[in-house]
Design an enzyme around this catalytic site. Structure first.
Site, mmCIF file in Angstrom:
data_model
loop_
_atom_site.group_PDB
_atom_site.id
_atom_site.type_symbol
_atom_site.label_atom_id
_atom_site.label_comp_id
_atom_site.label_asym_id
_atom_site.label_seq_id
_atom_site.Cartn_x
_atom_site.Cartn_y
_atom_site.Cartn_z
ATOM 1 N N LEU A 135 -21.409 10.555 21.790
ATOM 2 C CA LEU A 135 -20.105 10.118 21.279
ATOM 3 C C LEU A 135 -19.041 11.055 21.834
ATOM 4 O O LEU A 135 -19.183 12.270 21.754
ATOM 5 C CB LEU A 135 -20.078 10.180 19.744
ATOM 6 C CG LEU A 135 -18.713 9.950 19.078
ATOM 7 C CD1 LEU A 135 -18.268 8.499 19.210
ATOM 8 C CD2 LEU A 135 -18.752 10.341 17.594
ATOM 9 N N HIS B 43 -4.156 17.390 3.325
ATOM 10 C CA HIS B 43 -4.718 17.536 4.677
ATOM 11 C C HIS B 43 -6.140 18.101 4.595
ATOM 12 O O HIS B 43 -7.037 17.655 5.307
ATOM 13 C CB HIS B 43 -3.841 18.470 5.520
ATOM 14 C CG HIS B 43 -2.446 17.961 5.716
ATOM 15 N ND1 HIS B 43 -2.180 16.680 6.119
ATOM 16 C CD2 HIS B 43 -1.229 18.555 5.560
ATOM 17 C CE1 HIS B 43 -0.859 16.511 6.209
ATOM 18 N NE2 HIS B 43 -0.269 17.632 5.874
ATOM 19 N N ASP C 14 -3.490 8.554 8.416
ATOM 20 C CA ASP C 14 -2.212 8.736 7.715
ATOM 21 C C ASP C 14 -2.413 8.647 6.191
ATOM 22 O O ASP C 14 -3.329 7.985 5.717
ATOM 23 C CB ASP C 14 -1.222 7.654 8.181
ATOM 24 C CG ASP C 14 0.213 8.014 7.850
ATOM 25 O OD1 ASP C 14 0.500 9.175 7.507
ATOM 26 O OD2 ASP C 14 1.068 7.100 7.930
HETATM 27 C C1 IPE Z 1 1.390 9.516 12.576
HETATM 28 O O1 IPE Z 1 1.640 9.728 11.218
HETATM 29 C C2 IPE Z 1 0.829 10.757 13.202
HETATM 30 C C3 IPE Z 1 -0.495 11.158 12.738
HETATM 31 C C4 IPE Z 1 -1.250 10.531 11.890
HETATM 32 C C5 IPE Z 1 -0.981 12.388 13.290
HETATM 33 P P1 IPE Z 1 3.095 10.133 10.698
HETATM 34 O O2 IPE Z 1 2.994 10.228 9.224
HETATM 35 O O3 IPE Z 1 3.586 11.332 11.426
HETATM 36 O O4 IPE Z 1 3.956 8.884 11.164
HETATM 37 P P2 IPE Z 1 5.306 8.282 10.579
HETATM 38 O O5 IPE Z 1 6.277 9.416 10.502
HETATM 39 O O6 IPE Z 1 4.992 7.738 9.228
HETATM 40 O O7 IPE Z 1 5.690 7.208 11.543
HETATM 41 C C1 IPE Z 2 -1.252 12.294 8.043
HETATM 42 O O1 IPE Z 2 -0.795 12.390 6.745
HETATM 43 C C2 IPE Z 2 -1.479 13.642 8.672
HETATM 44 C C3 IPE Z 2 -0.462 14.017 9.668
HETATM 45 C C4 IPE Z 2 0.494 13.246 10.109
HETATM 46 C C5 IPE Z 2 -0.526 15.355 10.212
HETATM 47 P P1 IPE Z 2 0.737 12.577 6.368
HETATM 48 O O2 IPE Z 2 0.988 14.029 6.231
HETATM 49 O O3 IPE Z 2 1.618 11.889 7.330
HETATM 50 O O4 IPE Z 2 0.781 11.868 4.948
HETATM 51 P P2 IPE Z 2 1.943 10.958 4.341
HETATM 52 O O5 IPE Z 2 2.246 9.912 5.368
HETATM 53 O O6 IPE Z 2 3.109 11.867 4.108
HETATM 54 O O7 IPE Z 2 1.366 10.403 3.096
HETATM 55 MG MG MG Z 3 2.382 10.005 7.385
#
Ligand code: IPE
Ligand code: IPE
Ligand code: MG
Length: 247
Positions: A136, A42, A25
């Site tokens: 792995l 990303h 995240d």
């Molecule tokens: C959780 O992250 C899902 C992934 C990392 C793929 P999100 O960014 O979607 O989660 P919330 O919305 O902060 O809970």
């Molecule tokens: C995690 O990063 C990747 C996915 C959930 C696909 P985010 O896109 O949720 O990044 P933040 O949480 O907005 O910083």
């Molecule tokens: Mg996120």
């Protein structure tokens, strides 16, 4: 400590977690801090994937589970979704041969019928190409939601009971676990969530029952091998009791 010093320390300590799961995240915040569009966050996160895969291989972790795209993430803007899907294809295209050579078995877990045809084809290709590997196991959770996984398992059991191939008294914890995507994986020993959020976000609700949790403030694109090793070092100092009294 450098990555190699940490690795040496981990080996001295012994007890490497067999299964490490990561909620990757913070890509969006990483991009925002640099005034970049979210998809570039990303993209930058891809190198962290490479880092933790290599780190896991070196440390001797047997299963690495990465939460890459949740069921709820389908509600993001279409441009962000298509950027993520293209990155998935690109990651597979670029890394499949190397992963295969490193002994990594790649699997994609989730509702993959929702993927666009090109992404779906890439997933099927890498799964087949690496199926024979065993050093792995890399579980990529894509289009995954834990509650949906649990409902799917319950429905399968109901179908089998109705068909007469399973008796209700045979439905126990093992039978249930066998009908999850993670059927042949041990439960995660360690769950890492990056970017400081203190929640599970519908990831592996069943499997995390006794997993050690580690919340890292580091945003995913900044997370590297050293961070993985520090997390494992922290794990090695935990006292896992599983409800019992300490020895
Ligand atoms: C959780 O992250 C899902 C992934 C990392 C793929 P999100 O960014 O979607 O989660 P919330 O919305 O902060 O809970
Ligand atoms: C995690 O990063 C990747 C996915 C959930 C696909 P985010 O896109 O949720 O990044 P933040 O949480 O907005 O910083
Ligand atoms: Mg996120």
């Amino acid at each position: 400590m450098t990555a190699n010093e940490l690795l040496a320390q981990l080996r001295v300590n012994g007890a490497i977690p067999r299964h490490v799961a990561i909620i990757m995240d913070g890509n969006g915040r990483w991009a925002r801090e640099r005034m970049l569009p979210r998809p570039l966050g990303h993209r930058s996160g891809m190198k962290s994937v490479r880092e933790v895969v290599e780190g896991a291989l070196e440390a001797g972790v047997e299963y690495l589970s990465l939460f890459a795209f949740s069921q709820e993430n389908w509600q993001r803007p279409p441009v962000e979704i298509s950027a993520l899907m293209s990155l998935l294809e690109e990651y597979i295209q670029r890394e499949a041969d190397e992963l295969e050579g490193q002994g990594v078995r790649v699997r994609v877990l989730g509702d993959i019928d929702r993927l666009a045809p090109a992404a779906r084809a890439a997933v099927d290709r890498v799964t087949a190409q690496t199926a024979h590997n065993s050093k792995l196991t890399l579980n990529l959770f894509i289009s995954y939601g834990s509650r949906a996984e649990l409902v799917r398992a319950a429905r399968r059991i109901a179908d089998e009971v109705q068909a007469g191939t399973l008796r209700p008294e045979q439905v126990d914890e093992a039978a249930f676990a066998e009908r999850l995507y993670t059927a042949d994986c041990p439960d995660p020993d360690l769950l890492i969530r990056t970017s400081g959020e203190q929640r599970i976000s519908n990831f592996l609700l069943w499997q995390l029952a006794y997993t050690e949790l580690l919340i890292s403030p580091v945003l995913w694109p900044d997370f590297g091998r050293t961070n993985l090793y520090e997390a494992i070092l922290d794990f090695q100092n935990r006292d896992r009791r599983f409800g019992r009294v300490p020895a």
